[in-house]
Design a protein around this motif. Structure first.
Motif, PDB file in Angstrom:
ATOM      1  N   LEU A  67      13.508  66.832 -24.690  1.00 55.63           N
ATOM      2  CA  LEU A  67      12.171  67.296 -24.292  1.00 55.63           C
ATOM      3  C   LEU A  67      11.165  67.232 -25.432  1.00 55.63           C
ATOM      4  CD1 LEU A  67      13.121  70.343 -22.040  1.00 55.63           C
ATOM      5  CD2 LEU A  67      11.985  68.232 -21.320  1.00 55.63           C
ATOM      6  N   ARG A  68      11.639  67.030 -26.659  1.00 57.36           N
ATOM      7  CA  ARG A  68      10.700  66.884 -27.782  1.00 57.36           C
ATOM      8  C   ARG A  68      10.048  65.502 -27.797  1.00 57.36           C
ATOM      9  NH1 ARG A  68      15.258  68.683 -31.440  1.00 57.36           N
ATOM     10  NH2 ARG A  68      15.447  70.932 -31.105  1.00 57.36           N
ATOM     11  N   HIS A  69      10.521  64.613 -26.951  1.00 58.08           N
ATOM     12  CA  HIS A  69      10.036  63.230 -26.944  1.00 58.08           C
ATOM     13  C   HIS A  69       9.468  62.892 -25.567  1.00 58.08           C
ATOM     14  CE1 HIS A  69      12.084  62.750 -30.777  1.00 58.08           C
ATOM     15  NE2 HIS A  69      13.191  63.223 -30.216  1.00 58.08           N
ATOM     16  N   PRO A  70       8.682  61.826 -25.459  1.00 60.18           N
ATOM     17  CA  PRO A  70       8.074  61.468 -24.168  1.00 60.18           C
ATOM     18  C   PRO A  70       9.141  61.090 -23.141  1.00 60.18           C
ATOM     19  CG  PRO A  70       6.987  60.321 -25.983  1.00 60.18           C
ATOM     20  CD  PRO A  70       8.222  60.952 -26.556  1.00 60.18           C
ATOM     21  N   LEU A  71       9.018  61.668 -21.948  1.00 64.26           N
ATOM     22  CA  LEU A  71       9.903  61.365 -20.821  1.00 64.26           C
ATOM     23  C   LEU A  71       9.046  61.165 -19.582  1.00 64.26           C
ATOM     24  CD1 LEU A  71      12.637  64.132 -21.375  1.00 64.26           C
ATOM     25  CD2 LEU A  71      12.880  61.700 -21.901  1.00 64.26           C
ATOM     26  N   GLY A  72       9.583  60.444 -18.607  1.00 62.72           N
ATOM     27  CA  GLY A  72       8.890  60.293 -17.342  1.00 62.72           C
ATOM     28  C   GLY A  72       8.881  61.601 -16.568  1.00 62.72           C
ATOM     29  N   PRO A  73       8.140  61.662 -15.449  1.00 64.63           N
ATOM     30  CA  PRO A  73       8.067  62.915 -14.667  1.00 64.63           C
ATOM     31  C   PRO A  73       9.431  63.404 -14.199  1.00 64.63           C
ATOM     32  CG  PRO A  73       6.384  61.355 -13.954  1.00 64.63           C
ATOM     33  CD  PRO A  73       7.266  60.607 -14.896  1.00 64.63           C
ATOM     34  N   LEU A  74      10.234  62.516 -13.641  1.00 64.28           N
ATOM     35  CA  LEU A  74      11.559  62.925 -13.169  1.00 64.28           C
ATOM     36  C   LEU A  74      12.502  63.172 -14.348  1.00 64.28           C
ATOM     37  CD1 LEU A  74      11.898  60.560 -10.095  1.00 64.28           C
ATOM     38  CD2 LEU A  74      11.740  63.041 -10.042  1.00 64.28           C
ATOM     39  N   GLY A  75      12.315  62.413 -15.431  1.00 56.15           N
ATOM     40  CA  GLY A  75      13.126  62.658 -16.619  1.00 56.15           C
ATOM     41  C   GLY A  75      12.860  64.043 -17.187  1.00 56.15           C
ATOM     42  N   THR A  76      11.589  64.450 -17.181  1.00 54.87           N
ATOM     43  CA  THR A  76      11.248  65.789 -17.669  1.00 54.87           C
ATOM     44  C   THR A  76      11.861  66.862 -16.778  1.00 54.87           C
ATOM     45  OG1 THR A  76       9.169  64.945 -18.580  1.00 54.87           O
ATOM     46  CG2 THR A  76       9.337  67.325 -18.209  1.00 54.87           C
ATOM     47  N   LEU A  77      11.771  66.680 -15.453  1.00 59.26           N
ATOM     48  CA  LEU A  77      12.378  67.645 -14.531  1.00 59.26           C
ATOM     49  C   LEU A  77      13.886  67.727 -14.740  1.00 59.26           C
ATOM     50  CD1 LEU A  77      10.432  66.859 -11.235  1.00 59.26           C
ATOM     51  CD2 LEU A  77      10.248  68.919 -12.635  1.00 59.26           C
ATOM     52  N   CYS A  78      14.507  66.566 -14.964  1.00 58.62           N
ATOM     53  CA  CYS A  78      15.953  66.536 -15.173  1.00 58.62           C
ATOM     54  C   CYS A  78      16.332  67.261 -16.463  1.00 58.62           C
ATOM     55  CB  CYS A  78      16.440  65.091 -15.201  1.00 58.62           C
ATOM     56  SG  CYS A  78      18.232  64.906 -15.301  1.00 58.62           S
ATOM     57  N   ALA A  79      15.596  67.001 -17.543  1.00 57.58           N
ATOM     58  CA  ALA A  79      15.880  67.672 -18.814  1.00 57.58           C
ATOM     59  C   ALA A  79      15.665  69.178 -18.687  1.00 57.58           C
ATOM     60  CB  ALA A  79      14.997  67.095 -19.922  1.00 57.58           C
ATOM     61  N   GLN A  80      14.616  69.597 -17.976  1.00 60.33           N
ATOM     62  CA  GLN A  80      14.378  71.024 -17.783  1.00 60.33           C
ATOM     63  C   GLN A  80      15.508  71.667 -16.985  1.00 60.33           C
ATOM     64  OE1 GLN A  80      10.531  70.933 -15.926  1.00 60.33           O
ATOM     65  NE2 GLN A  80       9.405  70.871 -17.879  1.00 60.33           N
ATOM     66  N   ALA A  81      16.016  70.952 -15.987  1.00 58.50           N
ATOM     67  CA  ALA A  81      17.142  71.481 -15.209  1.00 58.50           C
ATOM     68  C   ALA A  81      18.385  71.629 -16.080  1.00 58.50           C
ATOM     69  CB  ALA A  81      17.434  70.565 -14.019  1.00 58.50           C
ATOM     70  N   LEU A  82      18.595  70.696 -16.995  1.00 62.55           N
ATOM     71  CA  LEU A  82      19.755  70.782 -17.882  1.00 62.55           C
ATOM     72  C   LEU A  82      19.623  71.948 -18.860  1.00 62.55           C
ATOM     73  CD1 LEU A  82      20.247  66.979 -18.611  1.00 62.55           C
ATOM     74  CD2 LEU A  82      21.898  68.464 -17.481  1.00 62.55           C
ATOM     75  N   THR A  83      18.411  72.246 -19.297  1.00 65.34           N
ATOM     76  CA  THR A  83      18.239  73.376 -20.220  1.00 65.34           C
ATOM     77  C   THR A  83      18.471  74.710 -19.529  1.00 65.34           C
ATOM     78  OG1 THR A  83      15.854  73.495 -19.764  1.00 65.34           O
ATOM     79  CG2 THR A  83      16.574  72.108 -21.618  1.00 65.34           C
ATOM     80  N   ARG A  84      18.412  74.731 -18.189  1.00 63.84           N
ATOM     81  CA  ARG A  84      18.641  75.985 -17.465  1.00 63.84           C
ATOM     82  C   ARG A  84      20.112  76.238 -17.182  1.00 63.84           C
ATOM     83  NH1 ARG A  84      14.111  74.098 -14.422  1.00 63.84           N
ATOM     84  NH2 ARG A  84      15.509  73.421 -12.763  1.00 63.84           N
ATOM     85  N   LEU A  85      20.988  75.316 -17.561  1.00 59.42           N
ATOM     86  CA  LEU A  85      22.413  75.502 -17.288  1.00 59.42           C
ATOM     87  C   LEU A  85      22.913  76.776 -17.954  1.00 59.42           C
ATOM     88  CD1 LEU A  85      23.735  71.866 -17.835  1.00 59.42           C
ATOM     89  CD2 LEU A  85      23.493  73.052 -15.657  1.00 59.42           C
ATOM     90  N   GLY A  86      23.620  77.600 -17.191  1.00 55.21           N
ATOM     91  CA  GLY A  86      24.204  78.807 -17.750  1.00 55.21           C
ATOM     92  C   GLY A  86      23.244  79.963 -17.899  1.00 55.21           C
ATOM     93  N   ASP A  87      22.020  79.873 -17.311  1.00 60.80           N
ATOM     94  CA  ASP A  87      21.070  80.982 -17.431  1.00 60.80           C
ATOM     95  C   ASP A  87      21.601  82.267 -16.807  1.00 60.80           C
ATOM     96  OD1 ASP A  87      19.272  79.550 -18.815  1.00 60.80           O
ATOM     97  OD2 ASP A  87      17.798  79.325 -17.216  1.00 60.80           O
ATOM     98  N   GLU A  88      22.462  82.124 -15.778  1.00 65.48           N
ATOM     99  CA  GLU A  88      22.971  83.326 -15.122  1.00 65.48           C
ATOM    100  C   GLU A  88      23.933  84.102 -16.015  1.00 65.48           C
ATOM    101  OE1 GLU A  88      25.670  79.892 -14.060  1.00 65.48           O
ATOM    102  OE2 GLU A  88      23.542  80.267 -14.286  1.00 65.48           O
ATOM    103  N   ASP A  89      24.420  83.458 -17.098  1.00 63.83           N
ATOM    104  CA  ASP A  89      25.341  84.137 -18.012  1.00 63.83           C
ATOM    105  C   ASP A  89      24.666  84.589 -19.296  1.00 63.83           C
ATOM    106  OD1 ASP A  89      27.427  83.645 -16.236  1.00 63.83           O
ATOM    107  OD2 ASP A  89      27.764  81.648 -17.069  1.00 63.83           O
ATOM    108  N   ARG A  90      23.344  84.585 -19.334  1.00 68.27           N
ATOM    109  CA  ARG A  90      22.653  84.967 -20.563  1.00 68.27           C
ATOM    110  C   ARG A  90      22.915  86.427 -20.899  1.00 68.27           C
ATOM    111  NH1 ARG A  90      16.475  83.550 -20.111  1.00 68.27           N
ATOM    112  NH2 ARG A  90      16.791  84.811 -18.236  1.00 68.27           N
ATOM    113  N   PRO A  91      23.104  86.744 -22.181  1.00 68.27           N
ATOM    114  CA  PRO A  91      23.386  88.131 -22.558  1.00 68.27           C
ATOM    115  C   PRO A  91      22.231  89.084 -22.303  1.00 68.27           C
ATOM    116  CG  PRO A  91      23.042  86.769 -24.509  1.00 68.27           C
ATOM    117  CD  PRO A  91      23.098  85.835 -23.344  1.00 68.27           C
ATOM    118  N   ASP A  92      20.981  88.549 -22.201  1.00 71.29           N
ATOM    119  CA  ASP A  92      19.852  89.457 -21.995  1.00 71.29           C
ATOM    120  C   ASP A  92      19.724  89.889 -20.544  1.00 71.29           C
ATOM    121  OD1 ASP A  92      19.001  87.169 -20.775  1.00 71.29           O
ATOM    122  OD2 ASP A  92      17.295  86.804 -22.096  1.00 71.29           O
ATOM    123  N   GLY A  93      20.621  89.331 -19.694  1.00 73.87           N
ATOM    124  CA  GLY A  93      20.631  89.751 -18.305  1.00 73.87           C
ATOM    125  C   GLY A  93      19.548  89.121 -17.462  1.00 73.87           C
TER     126      GLY A  93
END
Length: 936
Positions: A459-485
């Protein structure tokens, strides 16, 4: 000096000399109090050793590899001995150094000699004094030194119980080892007591041969997992599995191994200061050519010896011959199996290269790249590790060659190549593209932490619209297990996704659909939007990612389409391994278990060929699901058991939990008992099988039908069939649903439900659902259309669906009985009984037995012509008796067949004949029927 010594008070020694203390009693302590995980047995044995030592002296050698816990056990024994009143003398070897002669022995003799002059012979006292003053014995004293030391220690032990604790005996100087081994051999059964630790060694341990030993084996997988959970609980499951595999049961490695950092360039196996000092303490003293060879072997463990020698020669320019292996073998760092060098422990590779400068690591990678002419993937990988700064040409070659790694079933190497390519590219868009590809591949491997980190980098580099959505979805992996609840961010709405433009964006679209599918599967509106988006990609209609996504989102609505596309695929040889597995999963979800089974078997064969055993549990588990759907319960049980064994061997707890849970569901179907489901096991199983909750719900309702609770089973299955889109697994329970409806006189209601289901499915009928509907309608048929319904059902090919075939015969046999066609009824029911017996369906066999009795067949407790009190040995042939005994112990038909070299179907036929002879209706009754038979 290579040892440490205890400091003793002269006044206390004088008091001990004047008034010998009585033999104290050893206070027993719980083994767990020492806090050593997995060493309870060894602690108990050491307690017994100390009791014996206090009574009459004893000798024990604690032998184990580096890091196995020898010192910790010795320290625990010393603490317990001190608490019990023993006088402890200690010394410790200095591994990795060259200690002076007798330096270890001096530390034991010093504390006891002052108070023993009055009790020693003059000659012995002089020998020891010269040793203490000069540091070495006089030339004429060497032969008598051992006897002098033995006399001194025996005198000290006569005054107070004495324990000599020697840590790292094999690292002492040679003369000290010789004297101590002499004392140990002559102290067996008399004071003093000796407790020594030593590593296995081909030459040093020869002088200890015959002495009592306490061998420290590696920790078991369960013990290793317990130690890691207690000491390092914050790792994700993937890191935990890697640590367990690399540590291989070594406690020190479990505690010290760092988590591998993928961004480390140049690459080197991970280690720590403490671990390197334990596993490879003398590596710095090896010849330079030997160190170069070990470096090459650590960076390329798959290389054969000639290749590694060639690489070692290039690192510094000095020729390396076969003789350079011998020093490393002598120090126990490696073994040579005739082709390759094998490190003595998986963590030793990191230990031998720990602390090596990056410049030398790059030189080693460059040398390996120069000699790896036949392996393009490995050659470019090592070249990338030797490179400094940007290199777009090398980056392009890495990006291109990662496909070769994937075809070789090396996806981890594919991720590494793409990540390194992202670093070597100059153009920001190229960096972003490679980083996103690496993140997508890491997600496929289940490495969520790596996928998140790499997606953030993309995400620090230029990506297409769907590439950006895909990278954002990958960064959300495991959010349900975050220690901050915090709660997980909702995924993007597929209705708002733009149309992909270009090959890269189309690839990102397919990957984004894969990521989004599990989250929108339960949301009808967004699921429809995702299916509509996939319909805009007609040129990718046969792409495994698209078919897999459709099967996840619309297992009912798109089932027929998915199966049709799977049937039209030209071949699988050109597909990547992960794509073949996606097709198998799509077939399973869409309702074509036979095709799924074939694809999973091909997948298993590829993984076995590539020796990727850690991938097998997932594949074998899904084979079991396919067998369960087709009704081949014996094969399903075997697959679940194999999966559990493989998963536990490779520390894949979520697959093991799923296998145990599905095995319990299958057991409930067989015996007619509702399976008990533990919440922790169910939570773990969800990580292995997303639809496990649906499967358990259907299995529980089905088990109620098998148990005879038809009302509860009918109500539960009716509720699930009310919305088959939310519980697609219920499609495979149509026949039990029909049987329950018939039993509670709700046939008309069931026929309405089946008609509504068929209307909702429309053209999306799968073959298995069509067969299930046909058989279910035959079960529910009234007298007016029964003949037509049964004729249509019997015309189907049910040879690969044993449960449906046997259930159809059971229902038809009951119909014939009601029509008073008893002879034909018994024939049909016997055929059903034979199939159910082969499947191990005990509850069904009991129901059929009741039907046979109702049709006029009596289950005689004895054979024709035998007396009513005949023994089982008289009723059964030797072969029948043997089969009955094995079945009474809980063995399945397949297990009995494997022992007797017979097919499972033959075993089922035997049991069908055995049951009426013994007067039983189920396997669980065999133990009681055979209780008086010898050998049962």
């Amino acid at each position: 000096m290579n040892a440490r010594r205890e400091v003793f008070s002269p006044a206390a020694e004088e008091q001990d000399r004047r008034t010998p203390s009585p033999v104290p009693s050893f206070p027993g302590r719980p083994a767990a109090s020492a806090g050593l995980v997995g060493r309870e047995r060894e602690l108990r044995e050491l307690q017994g050793f100390l009791r014996t030592a206090m009574a009459r002296g004893a000798v024990c050698v604690i032998r184990g590899d580096a890091g196995s816990g020898k010192t910790e056990l010795l320290e625990t024994a010393v603490c317990q001995a001190t608490a019990a009143g023993l006088h402890v003398l200690r010394c410790t070897g200095d591994r990795g150094a060259n200690p002076p002669e007798y330096s270890g022995l001096l530390q034991i003799v010093w504390p006891v000699l002052r108070g023993l002059r009055w009790s020693l012979e003059a000659g012995q006292c002089q020998i020891l004094e010269r040793l203490l003053v000069d540091g070495v014995p006089a030339p004429g004293d060497r032969g008598r030194l051992s006897f002098a030391v033995l006399g001194a220690l025996e005198s000290a032990g006569a005054q107070q119980s004495l324990l000599i604790a020697v840590d790292d005996w094999d690292a002492l100087d040679g003369p000290s080892r010789g004297v101590l081994s002499f004392v140990a051999r002559r102290s067996k059964g008399r004071a003093p007591a000796l407790l020594m630790t030593s590593r296995p060694h081909r030459t040093h341990l020869a002088s200890l041969a015959g002495l009592p030993e306490l061998d420290l084996a590696p920790l078991t997988p369960a013990q290793s997992a317990a130690l890691l959970a207690a000491k390092r609980p914050d790792h994700d499951p993937r890191c935990t599995r890697e640590l367990l595999a690399t540590a291989a049961g070594n406690p020190l490695a479990l505690l010290e191994l760092p988590v591998r950092i993928e961004d480390c360039v140049p690459y080197a196996p991970a280690s720590s200061d403490r671990l390197a000092a334990a596993l490879a303490p003398e590596v710095a003293r090896l010849p330079p050519a030997t160190r170069d060879l070990l470096l090459a072997a650590a960076l390329h463990p798959a290389g054969d010896l000639p290749l590694l020698l060639s690489a070692a020669s290039r690192i510094t320019g000095a020729e390396a011959g076969f003789a350079v292996v011998e020093p490393a073998e002598r120090d126990g760092l490696v073994t040579f199996d005739g082709t390759r060098l094998c490190f003595s422990h998986p963590a030793t590779a990191g230990a031998v290269v720990h602390g090596i400068a990056p410049r030398r690591l790059r030189a080693a990678h460059a040398a390996l790249a120069a000699v790896l002419e036949q392996d393009q993937v490995q050659r470019l990988w090592h070249r990338s590790q030797a490179a400094e700064g940007a290199d777009p040409d090398l980056a392009g070659r890495l990006e291109a060659v990662h496909h070769h790694a994937l075809h070789r079933s090396e996806p981890v190497m594919g991720v590494r190549l793409l990540r390194r390519a992202a670093d070597l590219h100059r153009a920001p868009e190229d960096r972003g593209r490679c980083a996103l590809l690496a993140a997508q591949l890491a997600h496929d491997l289940g490495r969520e932490g790596l996928a998140r980190a790499t997606a953030h980098h993309a995400l620090r580099h230029p990506l297409g619209p769907l590439g950006t959505l895909c990278a954002q979805a990958l960064t959300r992996l495991g959010d349900e297990d975050r220690p901050d609840g915090g709660s997980r961010q909702p995924p993007a709405d597929p209705a708002a996704w733009p149309v992909p433009v270009g090959a890269d964006e189309e690839t990102n679209a397919l990957e984004l659909a894969q990521l989004t599918a599990p989250e929108v599967a339960g949301d009808e509106a967004r699921a429809d939007a995702l299916l509509a988006f996939l319909d805009t990609l007609p040129e990718h209609a046969d792409d495994p990612r698209l078919l897999h996504t459709m099967a996840m989102v619309g297992p009912v609505r798109r089932a027929a389409y998915v199966i049709a596309r799977l049937s039209s695929l030209p071949g699988l040889a050109h597909l990547l391994q992960r794509d073949v597995e996606r097709l198998a999963e799509a077939a399973l979800l869409a309702g074509d278990p036979l095709r799924a089974l074939d694809l999973y078997r091909r997948t298993e064969a590829r993984y076995r060929f590539r020796e990727l055993a850690d991938q097998l549990p997932r594949v074998v588990l899904r084979q079991g699901l396919a067998h369960l759907i087709t009704g081949d319960w014996a094969q399903a049980e075997l697959s679940f058991r194999r999966c559990a064994e493989l998963a536990e061997e490779h520390f894949l707890g979520h697959h093991a939990s799923a296998a145990h849970l599905l095995g319990n569901v299958l057991g409930g179907l067989r015996t007619g008992t509702v399976p008990a489901v533990a919440a922790p096991e169910l939570a773990a199983a969800r990580r292995s099988v997303r639809s496990i909750d649906e499967i358990v719900a259907v299995g529980t309702a089905w088990a109620q039908v098998e148990s005879g609770d038809f009302a509860a089973g009918f109500a539960a299955l009716s509720s699930l069939l009310a919305d088959p889109g939310r519980c697609s697994a219920v499609r495979y329970a149509l026949v039990p649903f029909a049987e329950a409806a018939d039993a509670v006189n709700a046939a008309e209601e069931a026929r309405v439900t089946l008609a509504r289901l068929e209307q909702e499915l429309g053209a999306e009928h799968t073959p298995l659902v069509s067969v299930g509907l046909t058989v279910a309608r035959a079960v529910l048929a009234d007298d007016a259309d029964a003949e037509c319904r049964y004729a249509r059902a019997f015309a189907l090919d049910l040879s690969q669906r044993p449960f449906l075939e046997a259930s159809l015969r059971l229902a038809h046999g009951r119909l014939l009985r009601r029509r008073h066609e008893f002879t034909d009824s018994r024939v049909t029911l016997r055929q059903a009984a034979a199939t159910f017996t082969t499947m191990g369906a005990e509850a069904r066999v009991a129901r059929i037995t009741a039907e046979l009795r109702a049709s006029g067949e009596r289950a005689e407790p004895t054979a024709p012509g035998a007396s009513p009190s005949a023994r089982p040995e008289d009723l059964l042939s030797p072969q029948e008796l043997r089969i009955a005994q094995l079945a009474s112990r809980g063995l399945s038909n397949r297990q009995i067949g494997a022992e007797l070299n017979l097919s499972p179907r033959t075993i089922g036929s035997y049991l069908y004949r055995i049951f009426p002879l013994l007067g039983v209706t189920a396997r669980v009754q065999l133990a009681e029927a055979l209780r008086d038979v010898p050998g049962t």
